[in-house]
Design an enzyme around this catalytic site. Structure first.
Site, PDB file in Angstrom:
ATOM      1  N   LYS A  14       0.831  -1.220   0.000  1.00 12.71           N
ATOM      2  CA  LYS A  14       0.000   0.000   0.000  1.00 12.71           C
ATOM      3  C   LYS A  14       0.859   1.261   0.000  1.00 12.71           C
ATOM      4  O   LYS A  14       0.597   2.189  -0.754  1.00 12.71           O
ATOM      5  CB  LYS A  14      -0.925   0.021   1.238  1.00 12.71           C
ATOM      6  CG  LYS A  14      -1.865  -1.165   1.340  1.00 12.71           C
ATOM      7  CD  LYS A  14      -2.872  -1.009   2.472  1.00 12.71           C
ATOM      8  CE  LYS A  14      -2.273  -1.069   3.857  1.00 12.71           C
ATOM      9  NZ  LYS A  14      -1.710  -2.390   4.243  1.00 12.71           N
ATOM     10  N   ARG A  90      -9.825   0.301   8.735  1.00 10.69           N
ATOM     11  CA  ARG A  90      -9.410  -1.063   9.047  1.00 10.69           C
ATOM     12  C   ARG A  90     -10.523  -1.848   9.725  1.00 10.69           C
ATOM     13  O   ARG A  90     -10.345  -3.030  10.042  1.00 10.69           O
ATOM     14  CB  ARG A  90      -8.197  -1.037   9.975  1.00 10.69           C
ATOM     15  CG  ARG A  90      -6.852  -1.074   9.256  1.00 10.69           C
ATOM     16  CD  ARG A  90      -5.784  -0.928  10.316  1.00 10.69           C
ATOM     17  NE  ARG A  90      -4.533  -1.564  10.029  1.00 10.69           N
ATOM     18  CZ  ARG A  90      -3.490  -0.937   9.501  1.00 10.69           C
ATOM     19  NH1 ARG A  90      -3.562   0.313   9.143  1.00 10.69           N
ATOM     20  NH2 ARG A  90      -2.348  -1.584   9.332  1.00 10.69           N
ATOM     21  N   ARG A 129      11.316  -6.497   5.286  1.00 11.05           N
ATOM     22  CA  ARG A 129      11.218  -5.065   5.565  1.00 11.05           C
ATOM     23  C   ARG A 129      11.737  -4.752   6.969  1.00 11.05           C
ATOM     24  O   ARG A 129      12.392  -3.739   7.193  1.00 11.05           O
ATOM     25  CB  ARG A 129       9.754  -4.607   5.438  1.00 11.05           C
ATOM     26  CG  ARG A 129       9.567  -3.122   5.668  1.00 11.05           C
ATOM     27  CD  ARG A 129       8.148  -2.688   5.368  1.00 11.05           C
ATOM     28  NE  ARG A 129       7.254  -2.934   6.483  1.00 11.05           N
ATOM     29  CZ  ARG A 129       5.938  -2.676   6.462  1.00 11.05           C
ATOM     30  NH1 ARG A 129       5.382  -2.211   5.360  1.00 11.05           N
ATOM     31  NH2 ARG A 129       5.186  -2.907   7.509  1.00 11.05           N
ATOM     32  N   ARG A 135      11.046  -0.835  12.255  1.00  9.68           N
ATOM     33  CA  ARG A 135       9.706  -0.773  12.854  1.00  9.68           C
ATOM     34  C   ARG A 135       9.567  -1.822  13.938  1.00  9.68           C
ATOM     35  O   ARG A 135       9.871  -2.992  13.718  1.00  9.68           O
ATOM     36  CB  ARG A 135       8.642  -0.966  11.766  1.00  9.68           C
ATOM     37  CG  ARG A 135       8.256   0.342  11.094  1.00  9.68           C
ATOM     38  CD  ARG A 135       7.220   0.132  10.020  1.00  9.68           C
ATOM     39  NE  ARG A 135       5.999  -0.512  10.496  1.00  9.68           N
ATOM     40  CZ  ARG A 135       4.855  -0.493   9.846  1.00  9.68           C
ATOM     41  NH1 ARG A 135       4.779   0.160   8.686  1.00  9.68           N
ATOM     42  NH2 ARG A 135       3.795  -1.103  10.322  1.00  9.68           N
ATOM     43  N   ARG A 146      -0.615  -9.243  13.394  1.00  9.56           N
ATOM     44  CA  ARG A 146      -1.175  -8.221  12.494  1.00  9.56           C
ATOM     45  C   ARG A 146      -1.939  -8.879  11.339  1.00  9.56           C
ATOM     46  O   ARG A 146      -2.982  -8.384  10.902  1.00  9.56           O
ATOM     47  CB  ARG A 146      -0.074  -7.306  11.965  1.00  9.56           C
ATOM     48  CG  ARG A 146       0.449  -6.357  13.055  1.00  9.56           C
ATOM     49  CD  ARG A 146       1.834  -5.826  12.736  1.00  9.56           C
ATOM     50  NE  ARG A 146       1.857  -5.021  11.519  1.00  9.56           N
ATOM     51  CZ  ARG A 146       2.945  -4.872  10.764  1.00  9.56           C
ATOM     52  NH1 ARG A 146       4.079  -5.464  11.064  1.00  9.56           N
ATOM     53  NH2 ARG A 146       2.885  -4.113   9.679  1.00  9.56           N
TER      54      ARG A 146
HETATM   55  P1  AMP Z   1       0.457   0.465   9.187  1.00 15.13           P
HETATM   56  O1  AMP Z   1       1.634   1.373   9.081  1.00 15.13           O
HETATM   57  O2  AMP Z   1      -0.705   0.916   8.364  1.00 15.13           O
HETATM   58  O3  AMP Z   1       0.808  -0.986   8.978  1.00 15.13           O
HETATM   59  O4  AMP Z   1      -0.040   0.567  10.713  1.00 15.13           O
HETATM   60  C1  AMP Z   1       0.787   0.156  11.794  1.00 15.13           C
HETATM   61  C2  AMP Z   1      -0.045  -0.017  13.045  1.00 15.13           C
HETATM   62  O5  AMP Z   1      -0.694   1.225  13.384  1.00 15.13           O
HETATM   63  C3  AMP Z   1      -1.191  -1.014  12.937  1.00 15.13           C
HETATM   64  O6  AMP Z   1      -0.751  -2.348  13.171  1.00 15.13           O
HETATM   65  C4  AMP Z   1      -2.119  -0.516  14.043  1.00 15.13           C
HETATM   66  O7  AMP Z   1      -1.652  -0.864  15.319  1.00 15.13           O
HETATM   67  C5  AMP Z   1      -1.997   0.991  13.897  1.00 15.13           C
HETATM   68  N1  AMP Z   1      -2.986   1.534  12.938  1.00 15.13           N
HETATM   69  C6  AMP Z   1      -2.724   2.148  11.741  1.00 15.13           C
HETATM   70  N2  AMP Z   1      -3.861   2.500  11.127  1.00 15.13           N
HETATM   71  C7  AMP Z   1      -4.876   2.124  11.942  1.00 15.13           C
HETATM   72  C8  AMP Z   1      -6.299   2.183  11.867  1.00 15.13           C
HETATM   73  N3  AMP Z   1      -6.911   2.697  10.795  1.00 15.13           N
HETATM   74  N4  AMP Z   1      -7.007   1.688  12.910  1.00 15.13           N
HETATM   75  C9  AMP Z   1      -6.402   1.149  13.996  1.00 15.13           C
HETATM   76  N5  AMP Z   1      -5.091   1.045  14.125  1.00 15.13           N
HETATM   77  C10 AMP Z   1      -4.310   1.508  13.116  1.00 15.13           C
END
Ligand code: AMP
Length: 190
Positions: A14, A90, A129, A135, A146
């Site tokens: 993404k 999400r 990654r 991260r 996740r």
């Molecule tokens: P990402 O960078 O999109 O993979 O997000 C990393 C982490 O941030 C996720 O595993 C969640 O813990 C949190 N997170 C990001 N976006 C959301 C969302 N829309 N709703 C809830 N938690 C989120």
């Protein structure tokens, strides 16, 4: 205005594809993961709350996510070319809140583009990654959580957006440019 949800499991590409969409179409970008990571870096209250969830591979509660979304969106002004929502929504309540937030501004989602990638490939990409991203959530145990959260809480949104009539499936295996060409086909058809 083309507001687009770029959708997929962690590791589906993404973020990579968002960068290319921003460059080609002049779209704005809202990555809720990036927003949260920046809050953590700046040591804000939101960051402190978010860190526990993120490190545990869990989702931040919907009301908290929804409350920051409208502010970030309004930061793009009223006459932007469109915004890519990356990592949001999400959950079903988040999708409903997004729809309502946009409707309140006379806007809508033009397309939800689902990048589909097999589970083994997602796992391999994320572990890879993690070697470079630094991260805290790109380690094998958290990645598994996740992916599980994605299947149980996020994947139902595919049907939700199908019902909205805006779901587009894109094969997420191939080179970055091949996948981007498939995404462009969708965007250019809107
Ligand atoms: P990402 O960078 O999109 O993979 O997000 C990393 C982490 O941030 C996720 O595993 C969640 O813990 C949190 N997170 C990001 N976006 C959301 C969302 N829309 N709703 C809830 N938690 C989120």
């Amino acid at each position: 205005m083309k507001n687009i949800v770029i959708f997929g499991a962690p590791g589906a590409g993404k973020g990579t594809q968002s960068d290319k969409m921003i460059e080609k179409y002049g779209l704005g970008h809202i990555s809720t993961g990036d927003v949260l990571r920046s809050e953590i870096k700046n040591g804000t209250e939101l960051g402190k709350t978010a860190k526990g969830y993120i490190d545990n591979g869990q989702l931040i509660p919907d009301d908290l996510m929804v409350s920051i979304l409208a502010n970030v969106y309004d930061g793009f002004g009223a006459d932007h070319k469109g915004v890519i929502f990356d990592g949001f929504p999400r959950t079903t309540p988040q999708a409903e809140a997004l729809k309502e937030m946009l409707a309140g501004r006379g806007h809508k989602i033009a397309a939800m583009i689902e990048l589909s990638v097999p589970e083994a490939e997602l796992m391999a990409r994320l572990i890879n990654r993690g070697k470079e991203s630094g991260r805290s959530d790109d380690n094998e145990a958290t990645i598994k959580k996740r992916l599980n959260v994605y299947h149980t809480q996020t994947a139902p949104l595919i049907d939700w957006y199908e019902n909205e009539g805006v779901h587009h499936h894109v094969e997420g295996l191939g080179t970055v440019d091949e996948i981007f060409a498939r995404i462009c086909n969708v965007i250019d058809s809107l």
